[in-house]
Scaffold this motif. Structure first.
Motif, PDB file in Angstrom:
ATOM      1  N   ASP A 106      -3.207 -29.362  55.175  1.00 34.07           N
ATOM      2  CA  ASP A 106      -2.783 -30.591  54.480  1.00 34.07           C
ATOM      3  C   ASP A 106      -1.385 -31.006  54.922  1.00 34.07           C
ATOM      4  O   ASP A 106      -1.107 -32.191  55.095  1.00 34.07           O
ATOM      5  CB  ASP A 106      -2.769 -30.360  52.962  1.00 34.07           C
ATOM      6  CG  ASP A 106      -4.147 -30.459  52.339  1.00 34.07           C
ATOM      7  OD1 ASP A 106      -5.039 -31.081  52.938  1.00 34.07           O
ATOM      8  OD2 ASP A 106      -4.320 -29.910  51.233  1.00 34.07           O
ATOM      9  N   LEU A 107      -0.512 -30.013  55.077  1.00 29.24           N
ATOM     10  CA  LEU A 107       0.878 -30.332  55.401  1.00 29.24           C
ATOM     11  C   LEU A 107       1.039 -30.824  56.837  1.00 29.24           C
ATOM     12  O   LEU A 107       2.075 -31.403  57.183  1.00 29.24           O
ATOM     13  CB  LEU A 107       1.775 -29.115  55.136  1.00 29.24           C
ATOM     14  CG  LEU A 107       1.837 -28.690  53.672  1.00 29.24           C
ATOM     15  CD1 LEU A 107       2.777 -27.510  53.498  1.00 29.24           C
ATOM     16  CD2 LEU A 107       2.278 -29.834  52.769  1.00 29.24           C
ATOM     17  N   TYR A 108       0.015 -30.591  57.659  1.00 31.27           N
ATOM     18  CA  TYR A 108       0.031 -31.155  59.011  1.00 31.27           C
ATOM     19  C   TYR A 108       0.210 -32.674  58.936  1.00 31.27           C
ATOM     20  O   TYR A 108       0.819 -33.297  59.802  1.00 31.27           O
ATOM     21  CB  TYR A 108      -1.268 -30.806  59.731  1.00 31.27           C
ATOM     22  CG  TYR A 108      -1.351 -31.392  61.112  1.00 31.27           C
ATOM     23  CD1 TYR A 108      -0.660 -30.817  62.178  1.00 31.27           C
ATOM     24  CD2 TYR A 108      -2.119 -32.534  61.368  1.00 31.27           C
ATOM     25  CE1 TYR A 108      -0.722 -31.366  63.445  1.00 31.27           C
ATOM     26  CE2 TYR A 108      -2.176 -33.087  62.633  1.00 31.27           C
ATOM     27  CZ  TYR A 108      -1.473 -32.500  63.668  1.00 31.27           C
ATOM     28  OH  TYR A 108      -1.533 -33.054  64.918  1.00 31.27           O
ATOM     29  N   PHE A 109      -0.341 -33.225  57.887  1.00 30.51           N
ATOM     30  CA  PHE A 109      -0.238 -34.654  57.572  1.00 30.51           C
ATOM     31  C   PHE A 109       1.207 -35.155  57.666  1.00 30.51           C
ATOM     32  O   PHE A 109       1.470 -36.259  58.120  1.00 30.51           O
ATOM     33  CB  PHE A 109      -0.790 -34.801  56.160  1.00 30.51           C
ATOM     34  CG  PHE A 109      -0.607 -36.117  55.481  1.00 30.51           C
ATOM     35  CD1 PHE A 109      -1.394 -37.198  55.816  1.00 30.51           C
ATOM     36  CD2 PHE A 109       0.321 -36.259  54.471  1.00 30.51           C
ATOM     37  CE1 PHE A 109      -1.245 -38.404  55.163  1.00 30.51           C
ATOM     38  CE2 PHE A 109       0.478 -37.453  53.814  1.00 30.51           C
ATOM     39  CZ  PHE A 109      -0.311 -38.528  54.161  1.00 30.51           C
ATOM     40  N   TYR A 110       2.149 -34.290  57.256  1.00 33.23           N
ATOM     41  CA  TYR A 110       3.558 -34.685  57.271  1.00 33.23           C
ATOM     42  C   TYR A 110       4.185 -34.562  58.660  1.00 33.23           C
ATOM     43  O   TYR A 110       5.271 -35.053  58.895  1.00 33.23           O
ATOM     44  CB  TYR A 110       4.368 -33.794  56.325  1.00 33.23           C
ATOM     45  CG  TYR A 110       4.242 -34.140  54.866  1.00 33.23           C
ATOM     46  CD1 TYR A 110       4.487 -35.439  54.420  1.00 33.23           C
ATOM     47  CD2 TYR A 110       3.915 -33.167  53.939  1.00 33.23           C
ATOM     48  CE1 TYR A 110       4.403 -35.745  53.078  1.00 33.23           C
ATOM     49  CE2 TYR A 110       3.828 -33.468  52.585  1.00 33.23           C
ATOM     50  CZ  TYR A 110       4.076 -34.753  52.166  1.00 33.23           C
ATOM     51  OH  TYR A 110       3.999 -35.053  50.840  1.00 33.23           O
ATOM     52  N   ARG A 111       3.502 -33.823  59.533  1.00 27.47           N
ATOM     53  CA  ARG A 111       4.126 -33.530  60.830  1.00 27.47           C
ATOM     54  C   ARG A 111       3.377 -34.196  61.975  1.00 27.47           C
ATOM     55  O   ARG A 111       3.706 -33.992  63.131  1.00 27.47           O
ATOM     56  CB  ARG A 111       4.200 -32.023  61.033  1.00 27.47           C
ATOM     57  CG  ARG A 111       4.935 -31.364  59.868  1.00 27.47           C
ATOM     58  CD  ARG A 111       5.279 -29.916  60.102  1.00 27.47           C
ATOM     59  NE  ARG A 111       6.018 -29.402  58.936  1.00 27.47           N
ATOM     60  CZ  ARG A 111       6.729 -28.307  58.933  1.00 27.47           C
ATOM     61  NH1 ARG A 111       6.807 -27.563  60.015  1.00 27.47           N
ATOM     62  NH2 ARG A 111       7.362 -27.919  57.845  1.00 27.47           N
ATOM     63  N   GLY A 112       2.336 -34.954  61.656  1.00 30.04           N
ATOM     64  CA  GLY A 112       1.561 -35.628  62.687  1.00 30.04           C
ATOM     65  C   GLY A 112       2.197 -36.960  63.076  1.00 30.04           C
ATOM     66  O   GLY A 112       3.392 -37.196  62.871  1.00 30.04           O
ATOM     67  N   GLY A 156      -0.536 -37.186  48.337  1.00 29.85           N
ATOM     68  CA  GLY A 156      -1.169 -38.357  47.718  1.00 29.85           C
ATOM     69  C   GLY A 156      -0.159 -39.468  47.480  1.00 29.85           C
ATOM     70  O   GLY A 156      -0.500 -40.651  47.500  1.00 29.85           O
ATOM     71  N   GLY A 157       1.103 -39.066  47.251  1.00 29.27           N
ATOM     72  CA  GLY A 157       2.170 -40.052  47.093  1.00 29.27           C
ATOM     73  C   GLY A 157       2.528 -40.693  48.425  1.00 29.27           C
ATOM     74  O   GLY A 157       2.879 -41.870  48.489  1.00 29.27           O
ATOM     75  N   ALA A 204      -1.405 -31.542  48.083  1.00 28.00           N
ATOM     76  CA  ALA A 204      -1.858 -30.638  49.142  1.00 28.00           C
ATOM     77  C   ALA A 204      -2.212 -29.283  48.552  1.00 28.00           C
ATOM     78  O   ALA A 204      -1.498 -28.762  47.704  1.00 28.00           O
ATOM     79  CB  ALA A 204      -0.760 -30.472  50.183  1.00 28.00           C
ATOM     80  N   GLY A 205      -3.335 -28.734  48.978  1.00 29.01           N
ATOM     81  CA  GLY A 205      -3.690 -27.379  48.595  1.00 29.01           C
ATOM     82  C   GLY A 205      -4.142 -27.196  47.161  1.00 29.01           C
ATOM     83  O   GLY A 205      -4.273 -26.073  46.687  1.00 29.01           O
ATOM     84  N   SER A 206      -4.414 -28.299  46.455  1.00 30.91           N
ATOM     85  CA  SER A 206      -4.827 -28.167  45.057  1.00 30.91           C
ATOM     86  C   SER A 206      -6.120 -28.968  44.833  1.00 30.91           C
ATOM     87  O   SER A 206      -6.877 -29.187  45.775  1.00 30.91           O
ATOM     88  CB  SER A 206      -3.704 -28.624  44.130  1.00 30.91           C
ATOM     89  OG  SER A 206      -3.997 -28.281  42.805  1.00 30.91           O
ATOM     90  N   ASP A 207      -6.364 -29.391  43.598  1.00 29.62           N
ATOM     91  CA  ASP A 207      -7.608 -30.103  43.326  1.00 29.62           C
ATOM     92  C   ASP A 207      -7.492 -30.963  42.069  1.00 29.62           C
ATOM     93  O   ASP A 207      -6.412 -31.088  41.488  1.00 29.62           O
ATOM     94  CB  ASP A 207      -8.792 -29.128  43.240  1.00 29.62           C
ATOM     95  CG  ASP A 207      -8.604 -28.066  42.161  1.00 29.62           C
ATOM     96  OD1 ASP A 207      -8.483 -28.445  40.988  1.00 29.62           O
ATOM     97  OD2 ASP A 207      -8.587 -26.867  42.490  1.00 29.62           O
ATOM     98  N   THR A 208      -8.630 -31.519  41.644  1.00 33.43           N
ATOM     99  CA  THR A 208      -8.658 -32.507  40.559  1.00 33.43           C
ATOM    100  C   THR A 208      -8.105 -32.000  39.236  1.00 33.43           C
ATOM    101  O   THR A 208      -7.691 -32.789  38.391  1.00 33.43           O
ATOM    102  CB  THR A 208     -10.103 -32.962  40.270  1.00 33.43           C
ATOM    103  OG1 THR A 208     -10.872 -31.809  39.919  1.00 33.43           O
ATOM    104  CG2 THR A 208     -10.730 -33.631  41.464  1.00 33.43           C
TER     105      THR A 208
END
Lengths: 120, 288
Positions: free
Chosen positions: B198-204, B116-117, B41-45
């Protein structure tokens, strides 16, 4: 009592990493080490005064308190997992963080470095 | 002074993702079995620079990573200025599959870290037949909230520095300074509100998938879970709790690593990753 706060002012002075994140930081920071309270005054990013309590109803912006045993593990040169960072302590409910969380968030790098400077 | 060009190539892909046109930045290195790497989350390649530069891996694997929309050099879709970015599990999984299709990846290995994990677990649960193997780094099936997301996107707090400061302690204290601070720089460069989105992903709706992990069939797709011991966001205990619900999963703790194993200490992480990839490659050879 575990944290060597009586030497914090000297440890902080001239530290390049602390200075990197010090911009305009003003804070009255209370640090609890077991039953002992300390008040750290930071003005424009500089640690200007460190006072050992007890205090009577001090005016503070942030209050971070943990048991001396917790701080002791935090101070290890290579702390064990879960004791290596202020937020690691928070994650496992080993530290009490109260006060202006916006201020803490804005200057979290500074605060983490300030506590890391107490190691060794 | 000698200039050394890395064997990593970057390019842009124009494609529809989630039904909207996107311009997505992709990096690749090596050839062979596709290894699709998903950043945190919040980063890149750039987090996968160590994997992409490891000749032991790129000899047999085509390592691919893409900046998710809104991240790195991938722009948000047109119209972003009136939207609040919020990643969901369904969108993330669909995006990974659409990228696999667009890149014509045949039975790739998927490896993701942190969010991603987590999506690695979702892919293993719902799309196992699409992958040769799945590797989850810092994978957890639920999250114990211990901080407030407000400060990651607030006009009176520098978002980049706040995001980086909040994640800085997730790395092992023994990881090299240069790699730890580069990892943090990537966070400091994130767009406003992106890490929070991105972290919404964990709370949805899919914030807690513990009860669904039993649906993962590792006979269809082998699943490896590796977790750094210093991570307190997804701790080894969190991953172990997930692994206990998945028959046939291979779980291991990575000592002296934290939440960003591939980025905070690439050399050490590769020691843990290479045997996993060797096993995946050997299984493939045996099957053919």
């Amino acid at each position: 009592m575990t944290l060597p706060l009586e030497t914090l002012k000297e440890r902080a002075a001239g530290d390049a990493l602390l200075a990197r994140f010090a911009l305009d930081f003003d804070c009255a920071l209370l640090i609890g080490d077991g039953d002992t309270d300390w008040l750290v005054r930071i003005t424009r990013g500089e640690v200007v005064q460190v006072t050992k309590g007890p205090f009577i109803m001090p005016k503070t912006d942030l209050r971070l308190r943990a048991a001396s045993d917790t701080w002791s593990k935090f101070l290890a040169p290579v702390p064990p997992p879960g004791y290596h960072d202020l937020l690691a302590l928070r994650r496992f409910r080993r530290i009490q963080i109260e006060g202006d969380i916006q201020l803490m968030s804005a200057y979290l790098f500074y605060l983490k470095r300030l506590f890391a400077l107490l190691r060794a | 002074m000698t200039a050394v060009r890395e064997p990593v190539a970057g390019y842009y892909l124009n494609l529809d993702l989630l039904g909207r046109p996107h311009r997505v930045y992709v990096e690749e290195a090596g050839q062979g079995i596709p290894l699709l790497c998903l950043h945190t989350a919040g980063s890149d390649t750039r987090q996968y620079r160590g994997v992409m530069n490891d000749p032991d891996i790129t000899r047999d694997f085509r390592v691919i990573s893409f900046d998710m929309p809104w991240h790195g050099k991938s722009s948000p879709p047109a119209g972003w200025q009136t939207e609040e970015y919020r990643l969901t599990s369904a969108d993330y999984a669909r995006m990974v599959l659409e990228m696999c299709d667009a890149l014509a990846l045949e039975m790739p290995v998927a490896m993701g870290c942190s969010i991603g994990g987590r999506i690695a677990l979702v892919l293993a649960m719902r799309h196992a037949a699409r992958f040769r193997a799945i590797i989850g780094l810092q994978s957890g099936a639920s999250i114990d909230p211990y901080y407030e997301l407000t400060w990651f996107h607030h006009p009176q707090v520098h978002g980049g520095e706040a995001c980086a400061a909040y994640v800085s302690g997730l790395m092992a204290p023994t990881s090299p300074d240069a790699d730890r601070w580069e990892t943090l720089w990537h966070y400091m460069q994130g767009g406003p509100g992106v890490f929070k989105g991105d972290l919404y992903f964990y709370r949805g709706a899919d914030g807690d998938i513990r009860d669904r992990l039993g649906a993962i069939d590792t006979r269809v797709c082998p699943l490896y879970l590796l977790t750094g011991e210093y991570d307190y966001s997804v701790s080894p205990e969190d991953t172990r709790a997930a692994a206990d619900r998945i028959k046939g999963v291979k779980f291991s703790v990575m000592p002296k690593l934290g939440h960003f194993p591939m980025s905070e200490n690439p050399a050490l992480f590769l020691q843990y990753l290479r045997p996993v990839l060797d096993e995946i490659r050997s299984a493939r050879s045996a099957a053919f």
